[in-house]
Design a protein around this motif. Structure first.
Motif, short mmCIF file in Angstrom:
data_model
loop_
_atom_site.label_atom_id
_atom_site.label_comp_id
_atom_site.label_asym_id
_atom_site.label_seq_id
_atom_site.Cartn_x
_atom_site.Cartn_y
_atom_site.Cartn_z
N GLY A 227 0.74 -1.37 -0.12
CA GLY A 227 0.05 -0.23 -0.09
C GLY A 227 0.72 1.27 0.12
N SER A 228 1.95 1.51 -0.71
CA SER A 228 2.69 2.48 -0.88
C SER A 228 3.38 2.58 -1.87
N GLU A 229 3.84 3.62 -2.48
CA GLU A 229 4.65 3.80 -3.53
C GLU A 229 6.25 3.55 -3.28
N ILE A 230 7.01 3.12 -3.97
CA ILE A 230 8.50 2.92 -3.53
C ILE A 230 9.01 4.37 -3.95
N GLU A 231 10.01 4.87 -3.22
CA GLU A 231 10.30 6.28 -3.70
C GLU A 231 11.21 6.01 -4.84
N PRO A 232 11.04 6.80 -5.82
CA PRO A 232 11.87 6.76 -7.07
C PRO A 232 13.36 7.11 -6.69
N VAL A 233 14.23 6.57 -7.36
CA VAL A 233 15.68 6.52 -7.22
C VAL A 233 16.35 7.30 -8.44
N GLU A 234 15.65 7.35 -9.44
CA GLU A 234 16.25 8.06 -10.60
C GLU A 234 14.92 8.86 -11.30
N GLN A 235 15.44 10.04 -12.02
CA GLN A 235 14.52 10.62 -12.82
C GLN A 235 14.99 10.92 -14.24
N TRP A 236 14.32 10.92 -15.17
CA TRP A 236 14.64 11.37 -16.46
C TRP A 236 13.99 12.27 -17.38
N PHE A 237 14.17 12.98 -18.07
CA PHE A 237 13.77 13.95 -18.76
C PHE A 237 12.88 13.63 -19.92
N ASP A 238 11.60 13.76 -20.07
CA ASP A 238 10.72 13.40 -21.04
C ASP A 238 10.84 14.35 -22.10
N MET A 239 11.43 14.29 -23.19
CA MET A 239 11.20 15.43 -24.21
C MET A 239 9.94 15.79 -24.65
N ASP A 240 9.00 14.68 -24.69
CA ASP A 240 7.65 14.80 -25.35
C ASP A 240 6.76 15.90 -24.23
N SER A 241 7.02 15.24 -23.07
CA SER A 241 6.11 16.16 -22.20
C SER A 241 6.86 17.46 -21.57
N GLY A 242 8.17 17.38 -21.78
CA GLY A 242 8.82 18.64 -21.19
C GLY A 242 9.21 18.64 -19.94
N GLY A 243 8.94 17.35 -19.19
CA GLY A 243 8.90 17.38 -17.67
C GLY A 243 9.88 16.17 -17.11
N TRP A 244 10.02 16.04 -15.92
CA TRP A 244 10.99 15.11 -15.33
C TRP A 244 10.18 13.81 -14.74
N LYS A 245 10.53 12.80 -15.36
CA LYS A 245 9.79 11.25 -14.76
C LYS A 245 10.37 10.36 -14.01
N ASP A 246 9.79 9.59 -13.36
CA ASP A 246 10.42 8.98 -12.34
C ASP A 246 10.80 7.53 -12.94
N THR A 247 11.77 6.92 -12.21
CA THR A 247 12.00 5.43 -12.72
C THR A 247 12.19 4.62 -11.44
N ASP A 248 11.29 3.95 -11.26
CA ASP A 248 11.18 3.16 -9.92
C ASP A 248 12.54 2.25 -9.87
N PRO A 249 12.91 2.05 -8.65
CA PRO A 249 14.09 1.34 -8.28
C PRO A 249 14.06 -0.44 -8.83
N ASP A 250 12.91 -0.86 -9.07
CA ASP A 250 12.83 -2.36 -9.40
C ASP A 250 13.71 -2.90 -10.37
N ASP A 251 14.21 -3.92 -10.05
CA ASP A 251 15.24 -4.40 -11.27
C ASP A 251 14.47 -5.63 -12.29
N ALA A 252 13.26 -5.31 -12.28
CA ALA A 252 12.38 -6.04 -13.25
C ALA A 252 11.91 -7.73 -12.72
N SER A 253 12.27 -7.71 -11.53
CA SER A 253 12.14 -8.95 -10.86
C SER A 253 10.64 -9.65 -11.25
N PHE A 254 9.71 -8.63 -10.91
CA PHE A 254 8.20 -9.21 -11.13
C PHE A 254 8.21 -9.61 -12.79
#
Length: 757
Positions: A227-254
């Motif tokens: 019941g909670s979001e994991i705090e993002p560890v990285e952000q990347w700049f989305d050229m389409d929206s012109g804003g920063w987006k989050d990348t969650d720290p999951d290593d694709a385990s699921f």
């Protein structure tokens, strides 16, 4: 922790290096030794940064490759271990080992070169900076088996306080040594452990063949139920929206866990886990949706049964509150083609603009508009009749949907217009041509294609099409001819086309004259338009040659110039090459027929000697048209069977040459049939290979071919990727449809034997 290296230690052996021809490089990286010295010893920060930037550009280059990469890596690793630009150099080393999006031919060598430096970098696992540790772990995930690495991870595991890093460490340990990873993870399944670590522990156990249990299931979904979001560890700049987006720290385990379960025949278990995640409520909904999409996409790509099972689940994700999740779900449905039909009602919610109206600010509205456009395009792809009124209503804002309607979107299942005539859409098209909109800047040429597909029913739009004749000279003339044909407006349309041709350049005059030819049958004006095109600049000549060939015998006045074009241009600059000569030869053949065979053989011979695969393939296609006349070249065509790029044209050419295929020929019929069977599974479009198989079988598939094709048809997994395919699912759907159609006409053993004789 940072090792203490002096410059001499870092650069030890540099003077003894023999550097290869560097190939592509940026900045000072053309001098590897000098650039390394600048990176390590320069006093000015700007000089060191320039050296770093040079290596960043050069080592990440893929085509052509920076050939000094392997020799440079040890020096960069030493510099990194010594504390010089650690984060950036770790990221660079990871990039080299990972291959980015364009792996080089020597990618295995590059990965091994980076892995060889891992022992030097392992002390950085104890670094104070989490980003340094995280970047090193990404390298460890690519570095293969190493007991030394596994023990270093075990030591760090006992000290590392950050749960996200512990999760990543456990994943890396599984790569380094599964036994050590199992020892660490055995005690991490309980409900008192961190949910992400529990998930990685489950993944490791399943990888090692553990049976599925309730305990594993509870641990696998704990991350989704907390019941909670994991705090993002990285952000990347989305050229389409012109804003920063989050990348969650999951290593694709699921994602990997669900794939592993499906791989071992437990797809129902994977779907049950997915349903539990999708049904969870409360905070963390965005994270759950993103990770669900991470799992759904590869399942659909790998397993033929997955799209039908997952389409209803995708429908729920299409309506997700997180527009990133919704957009990905829409994109995945477009990959599924008709199998995405169960989600049509969900797509309609976005396509109608409902989410756009609910947007709270300008940026949300822009994101919602993008999803709405793609959702409408998905409905167009599905042939849903509800799409047409929405396209008419929102035409200025629906660029992707319009491209889908005319069949030029990369995601379209067809490469031709698919939208039926609709008066409302006709009215909207006329209005958009009169009042262009920057949000749909390609609309005029796309609407030419759409209106042409409707023919005379689009005649009310002729005034608008006339207005496009000076602006869209490559598209509007054909639309005018198609719409005016057989109507009372045909005479005026012909006059308009003649007028447009008079003011056009050599290149633009040809499509106008071609349209006039289709409308009136006027061959003379088309010939007079093609004639200067054959003497014009390169792209005009290429267009003119193609149009000349389409004239057939009526193009006889053009033969003298076409014969001159059978010879390539001389000189260093790229110009009229062997491929162009073969195009001219094909035009000569289309116009003069078999009488031209003798003069075409030398062109064909030179084409077969080309170093360019496309040129050799073109030569083989021309040989197939010449048939028996190409027999003297059969022995030179046969080696083309050894290359995927030339196999099919060569096979077609040899089957067209009497005696080339058979007991006494260059290749045995059975051998060719076996090779064609491989081609059916490896080609994006299997129909040509199937046609050749039918030809070998006397008009129907031989039994020896039908059996493996049936096995391929019933396989649970799609054929393995041999190269990147953006449309892997649709490619396989097309393959399945083609196989079913071909198998309906499979020959009996007796028929095949008779054909072979």
């Amino acid at each position: 922790m940072t090792a203490q290296y002096d410059p001499e230690t870092i650069l030890a052996g540099l003077d003894d290096e023999t550097w290869p021809t560097i190939g592509f490089s940026r900045g000072t990286a053309a001098d590897p030794a000098g650039t390394l010295r600048a990176l390590v010893t320069a006093e000015e920060e700007v000089v060191r940064e320039d050296a770093l930037g040079s290596f960043w550009g050069a080592l990440r280059a893929r085509v052509p490759a920076y050939r000094a990469t392997v020799q440079v890596i040890p020096y960069l690793a030493r510099a990194c271990a010594a504390g010089i630009y650690q984060e950036t150099l770790l990221e660079l080393l990871h990039s080299v080992a990972n291959g980015e999006d364009q792996p080089r031919d020597d990618q295995d060598e590059l990965t091994a070169a980076v892995a060889a430096q891992v022992p030097l970098l392992l002390p950085l696992l104890a670094h104070d900076d989490e980003d340094v540790k995280r970047r090193l772990i990404r390298i460890l995930l690519l570095s293969g088996r190493s007991r030394e690495t596994a023990e270093a991870i075990r030591a760090r595991w006992a000290e590392e306080p950050d749960p996200a890093l512990r999760s990543a460490l456990l994943s890396a340990c599984r790569v380094a040594d599964p036994d050590v990873a199992a020892e660490i993870g055995a005690g991490e399944l309980g409900p008192d452990r961190d949910p992400e670590i529990r998930l990685v522990a489950v993944l490791n156990l399943v990888r090692d063949g553990a049976s599925w249990t309730d305990e594993l299931e509870a641990a696998a979904i704990a991350w989704a139920l907390r019941g909670s979001e994991i705090e993002p560890v990285e952000q990347w700049f989305d050229m389409d929206s012109g804003g920063w987006k989050d990348t969650d720290p999951d290593d694709a385990s699921f994602e990997l866990l669900l794939q592993l379960l499906a791989d071992r025949g437990e797809l129902p278990v994977a779907l049950r886990l997915l349903d539990t995640v999708l049904a969870a409520e409360g905070p963390g909904d965005g994270l759950r949706g993103r990770r669900a999409m991470d799992a759904i996409e590869p399942l659909c790509a790998e397993f033929r049964a997955a799209p039908a099972l997952l389409a209803p689940r995708l429908a729920s994700l299409v309506t997700h509150q997180d527009l990133v999740v919704a957009g990905r779900a829409v994109g995945q449905l477009r990959c599924l083609g008709d199998e995405g039909g169960p989600a049509a009602d969900a797509l309609l919610i976005h396509a109608s603009g409902e989410r756009v109206a609910e947007a709270e600010d300008k940026f949300d509205a822009e994101d919602a508009e993008e999803v709405a456009d793609n959702a409408l395009a998905a409905l167009v792809d599905l042939g849903d009749p509800r799409a047409v009124p929405l396209l008419a209503r929102d035409l200025p804002r629906r660029k992707e949907a319009l491209e889908a309607a005319v069949g030029i979107s990369p995601w379209s299942p067809r490469d031709e217009p698919s939208v039926p005539f609709d008066p409302q859409l006709l009215a909207a098209a006329r209005e958009l041509i009169r009042n262009p909109d920057r949000r749909n800047y390609g609309a005029p040429r796309h609407l030419c294609t759409l209106l042409a597909s409707w023919g005379p029913r689009a005649a009310p739009a002729l005034p608008e099409l006339y207005s496009l004749l000076p602006k869209e000279r490559q598209h509007a003339p054909g639309a005018v001819a198609a719409v005016a044909a057989g109507t009372e407006a045909a005479a005026e349309a012909a006059d308009r086309l003649r007028e447009a041709a008079e003011g056009a350049s050599v290149y633009d005059r040809m499509p106008t004259a071609e349209a006039l030819h289709r409308l009136t049958g006027d061959t003379e004006q088309l010939i007079e338009a093609i004639r200067p095109g054959l003497d014009d600049i390169l792209y005009s000549r290429r267009a003119a040659v193609g149009r000349a060939g389409r004239l057939g015998p009526a193009g006889e006045p053009l033969l003298p110039r076409l014969r001159e074009l059978l010879e390539p241009e001389e000189g260093e600059r790229v110009g009229w090459d062997l491929g162009d000569c073969l195009a001219a030869a094909s035009a000569v053949r289309a116009i003069a027929g078999e009488a031209a065979t003798d003069e075409l053989i030398p062109v064909l011979s030179r084409g077969l000697e080309s170093r360019d695969a496309r040129t050799r393939a073109s030569a083989a296609r021309l040989a197939a048209r010449l048939g028996a006349s190409a027999a003297p070249l059969a022995e030179r065509i046969a080696p083309l069977l050894g290359s995927p790029a030339t196999f099919l044209p060569a096979a077609r050419a040899l089957t067209a040459i009497p005696g080339a295929v058979g007991p006494e020929g260059l290749i045995d019929r059975e051998e060719l049939a076996e090779a064609l069977l491989l081609a059916v599974d490896s080609l994006g479009r299997p129909e040509p290979a199937l046609d050749l198989l039918r030809d070998l079988g006397g008009g129907s598939l031989p039994p020896s071919a039908a059996a493996p094709l049936r096995a391929s048809l019933t396989a649970e997994r799609r054929p393995p990727l041999r190269h990147f395919d953006l449309h892997r699912i649709r490619t396989d759907q097309r393959r399945v449809a083609a196989l079913r159609a071909a198998l309906d006409g499979a020959a009996t053993p007796g028929e095949w034997a008779g054909a072979a004789e």
